[in-house]
Design a protein around this motif. Sequence first.
Motif, PDB file in Angstrom:
ATOM      1  N   ASN A   2       0.830  -1.187   0.000  1.00  0.00           N
ATOM      2  CA  ASN A   2       0.000   0.000   0.000  1.00  0.00           C
ATOM      3  C   ASN A   2       0.872   1.247   0.000  1.00  0.00           C
ATOM      4  O   ASN A   2       1.289   1.712   1.051  1.00  0.00           O
ATOM      5  CB  ASN A   2      -0.928  -0.024   1.224  1.00  0.00           C
ATOM      6  CG  ASN A   2      -1.977   1.040   1.154  1.00  0.00           C
ATOM      7  OD1 ASN A   2      -2.205   1.635   0.116  1.00  0.00           O
ATOM      8  ND2 ASN A   2      -2.617   1.280   2.275  1.00  0.00           N
ATOM      9  N   ILE A   3       1.145   1.764  -1.176  1.00  0.00           N
ATOM     10  CA  ILE A   3       1.967   2.962  -1.337  1.00  0.00           C
ATOM     11  C   ILE A   3       1.044   4.141  -1.609  1.00  0.00           C
ATOM     12  O   ILE A   3       0.264   4.112  -2.566  1.00  0.00           O
ATOM     13  CB  ILE A   3       2.972   2.804  -2.508  1.00  0.00           C
ATOM     14  CG1 ILE A   3       3.880   1.597  -2.303  1.00  0.00           C
ATOM     15  CG2 ILE A   3       3.766   4.077  -2.718  1.00  0.00           C
ATOM     16  CD1 ILE A   3       4.825   1.693  -1.143  1.00  0.00           C
ATOM     17  N   GLY A   4       1.141   5.175  -0.799  1.00  0.00           N
ATOM     18  CA  GLY A   4       0.304   6.353  -0.973  1.00  0.00           C
ATOM     19  C   GLY A   4       0.855   7.369  -1.958  1.00  0.00           C
ATOM     20  O   GLY A   4       0.106   8.080  -2.614  1.00  0.00           O
ATOM     21  N   THR A  10       3.811   4.517  -9.266  1.00  0.00           N
ATOM     22  CA  THR A  10       3.888   4.317 -10.713  1.00  0.00           C
ATOM     23  C   THR A  10       5.319   4.214 -11.236  1.00  0.00           C
ATOM     24  O   THR A  10       5.525   4.039 -12.438  1.00  0.00           O
ATOM     25  CB  THR A  10       3.171   5.463 -11.451  1.00  0.00           C
ATOM     26  OG1 THR A  10       3.802   6.705 -11.113  1.00  0.00           O
ATOM     27  CG2 THR A  10       1.692   5.510 -11.078  1.00  0.00           C
ATOM     28  N   HIS A  11       6.288   4.290 -10.358  1.00  0.00           N
ATOM     29  CA  HIS A  11       7.696   4.256 -10.777  1.00  0.00           C
ATOM     30  C   HIS A  11       8.108   2.840 -11.199  1.00  0.00           C
ATOM     31  O   HIS A  11       7.829   1.879 -10.478  1.00  0.00           O
ATOM     32  CB  HIS A  11       8.594   4.740  -9.629  1.00  0.00           C
ATOM     33  CG  HIS A  11      10.034   4.786  -9.973  1.00  0.00           C
ATOM     34  ND1 HIS A  11      10.561   5.734 -10.823  1.00  0.00           N
ATOM     35  CD2 HIS A  11      11.066   3.995  -9.603  1.00  0.00           C
ATOM     36  CE1 HIS A  11      11.863   5.526 -10.947  1.00  0.00           C
ATOM     37  NE2 HIS A  11      12.188   4.478 -10.221  1.00  0.00           N
ATOM     38  N   PRO A  12       8.785   2.702 -12.335  1.00  0.00           N
ATOM     39  CA  PRO A  12       9.238   1.379 -12.787  1.00  0.00           C
ATOM     40  C   PRO A  12      10.569   0.997 -12.129  1.00  0.00           C
ATOM     41  O   PRO A  12      11.637   1.108 -12.733  1.00  0.00           O
ATOM     42  CB  PRO A  12       9.384   1.559 -14.301  1.00  0.00           C
ATOM     43  CG  PRO A  12       9.762   3.010 -14.459  1.00  0.00           C
ATOM     44  CD  PRO A  12       9.039   3.736 -13.347  1.00  0.00           C
ATOM     45  N   PHE A  13      10.522   0.553 -10.897  1.00  0.00           N
ATOM     46  CA  PHE A  13      11.739   0.220 -10.159  1.00  0.00           C
ATOM     47  C   PHE A  13      12.571  -0.830 -10.894  1.00  0.00           C
ATOM     48  O   PHE A  13      12.037  -1.806 -11.420  1.00  0.00           O
ATOM     49  CB  PHE A  13      11.402  -0.290  -8.751  1.00  0.00           C
ATOM     50  CG  PHE A  13      11.009   0.805  -7.802  1.00  0.00           C
ATOM     51  CD1 PHE A  13      11.964   1.651  -7.272  1.00  0.00           C
ATOM     52  CD2 PHE A  13       9.690   0.989  -7.443  1.00  0.00           C
ATOM     53  CE1 PHE A  13      11.621   2.662  -6.397  1.00  0.00           C
ATOM     54  CE2 PHE A  13       9.327   1.998  -6.569  1.00  0.00           C
ATOM     55  CZ  PHE A  13      10.298   2.839  -6.047  1.00  0.00           C
ATOM     56  N   LEU A  14      13.882  -0.602 -10.908  1.00  0.00           N
ATOM     57  CA  LEU A  14      14.876  -1.531 -11.455  1.00  0.00           C
ATOM     58  C   LEU A  14      14.624  -1.886 -12.921  1.00  0.00           C
ATOM     59  O   LEU A  14      14.963  -2.969 -13.387  1.00  0.00           O
ATOM     60  CB  LEU A  14      14.969  -2.788 -10.584  1.00  0.00           C
ATOM     61  CG  LEU A  14      15.281  -2.541  -9.105  1.00  0.00           C
ATOM     62  CD1 LEU A  14      15.210  -3.849  -8.329  1.00  0.00           C
ATOM     63  CD2 LEU A  14      16.637  -1.862  -8.935  1.00  0.00           C
ATOM     64  N   LEU A  36      10.053  -1.332  -2.437  1.00  0.00           N
ATOM     65  CA  LEU A  36       8.665  -0.973  -2.104  1.00  0.00           C
ATOM     66  C   LEU A  36       8.409  -1.064  -0.602  1.00  0.00           C
ATOM     67  O   LEU A  36       7.705  -0.206  -0.038  1.00  0.00           O
ATOM     68  CB  LEU A  36       7.695  -1.855  -2.883  1.00  0.00           C
ATOM     69  CG  LEU A  36       7.634  -1.565  -4.384  1.00  0.00           C
ATOM     70  CD1 LEU A  36       6.812  -2.627  -5.105  1.00  0.00           C
ATOM     71  CD2 LEU A  36       7.066  -0.168  -4.640  1.00  0.00           C
ATOM     72  N   ARG A  37       9.003  -2.053   0.060  1.00  0.00           N
ATOM     73  CA  ARG A  37       8.866  -2.133   1.527  1.00  0.00           C
ATOM     74  C   ARG A  37       9.523  -0.919   2.185  1.00  0.00           C
ATOM     75  O   ARG A  37       9.008  -0.380   3.170  1.00  0.00           O
ATOM     76  CB  ARG A  37       9.491  -3.417   2.068  1.00  0.00           C
ATOM     77  CG  ARG A  37       8.584  -4.611   1.986  1.00  0.00           C
ATOM     78  CD  ARG A  37       9.074  -5.770   2.841  1.00  0.00           C
ATOM     79  NE  ARG A  37      10.454  -6.173   2.584  1.00  0.00           N
ATOM     80  CZ  ARG A  37      10.817  -7.019   1.622  1.00  0.00           C
ATOM     81  NH1 ARG A  37       9.913  -7.540   0.809  1.00  0.00           N
ATOM     82  NH2 ARG A  37      12.092  -7.347   1.483  1.00  0.00           N
ATOM     83  N   LEU A  38      10.644  -0.474   1.629  1.00  0.00           N
ATOM     84  CA  LEU A  38      11.298   0.728   2.146  1.00  0.00           C
ATOM     85  C   LEU A  38      10.349   1.921   2.031  1.00  0.00           C
ATOM     86  O   LEU A  38      10.202   2.696   2.984  1.00  0.00           O
ATOM     87  CB  LEU A  38      12.599   1.000   1.387  1.00  0.00           C
ATOM     88  CG  LEU A  38      13.251   2.358   1.649  1.00  0.00           C
ATOM     89  CD1 LEU A  38      13.634   2.519   3.120  1.00  0.00           C
ATOM     90  CD2 LEU A  38      14.459   2.542   0.735  1.00  0.00           C
ATOM     91  N   CYS A  39       9.693   2.061   0.895  1.00  0.00           N
ATOM     92  CA  CYS A  39       8.749   3.169   0.718  1.00  0.00           C
ATOM     93  C   CYS A  39       7.603   3.077   1.722  1.00  0.00           C
ATOM     94  O   CYS A  39       7.199   4.092   2.295  1.00  0.00           O
ATOM     95  CB  CYS A  39       8.214   3.176  -0.711  1.00  0.00           C
ATOM     96  SG  CYS A  39       9.476   3.541  -1.943  1.00  0.00           S
ATOM     97  N   GLU A  40       7.103   1.869   1.944  1.00  0.00           N
ATOM     98  CA  GLU A  40       6.044   1.694   2.946  1.00  0.00           C
ATOM     99  C   GLU A  40       6.523   2.108   4.333  1.00  0.00           C
ATOM    100  O   GLU A  40       5.787   2.754   5.088  1.00  0.00           O
ATOM    101  CB  GLU A  40       5.578   0.239   2.980  1.00  0.00           C
ATOM    102  CG  GLU A  40       4.731  -0.152   1.808  1.00  0.00           C
ATOM    103  CD  GLU A  40       4.259  -1.591   1.886  1.00  0.00           C
ATOM    104  OE1 GLU A  40       5.017  -2.461   2.378  1.00  0.00           O
ATOM    105  OE2 GLU A  40       3.121  -1.840   1.463  1.00  0.00           O
ATOM    106  N   ARG A  41       7.758   1.741   4.665  1.00  0.00           N
ATOM    107  CA  ARG A  41       8.308   2.112   5.980  1.00  0.00           C
ATOM    108  C   ARG A  41       8.437   3.625   6.101  1.00  0.00           C
ATOM    109  O   ARG A  41       8.154   4.197   7.158  1.00  0.00           O
ATOM    110  CB  ARG A  41       9.665   1.455   6.195  1.00  0.00           C
ATOM    111  CG  ARG A  41       9.559  -0.007   6.507  1.00  0.00           C
ATOM    112  CD  ARG A  41      10.933  -0.600   6.851  1.00  0.00           C
ATOM    113  NE  ARG A  41      10.917  -1.984   6.435  1.00  0.00           N
ATOM    114  CZ  ARG A  41      11.792  -2.543   5.630  1.00  0.00           C
ATOM    115  NH1 ARG A  41      12.810  -1.878   5.157  1.00  0.00           N
ATOM    116  NH2 ARG A  41      11.678  -3.810   5.290  1.00  0.00           N
TER     117      ARG A  41
END
Length: 109
Positions: A2-4, A10-14, A36-41
Amino acid sequence: MNIGNQQVATHPFLKALYRDGYYPDHAVDRGKEILLRLCERIEADRPADLTALYVLTQAATEEFNDLQDDDFDIETVAREEIAEEFWFIARTYGFEDADVEELIGTRDW
């Protein structure tokens, strides 16, 4: 996940690693999950300053260290791409003054 933040969602990581046949998609998928987990944190903990952000990013870097031990050869191209993603995340969450070397300071790759 769940990224706010829509820029992150929408970023195409890696992206470069997915395009390069050298890297197995399942390993790149695991790297993307770490980011993505880092972004959630970051969204959950709302680090107050760079020091607090570095704690979170360096913990995520440790996860990349473990991933490398499993089946992901983090060589020059991957190092650059992963570092860029950490820098993107820091900037996106308002930490424009973050030092990319400090963001990934615990890396062993």
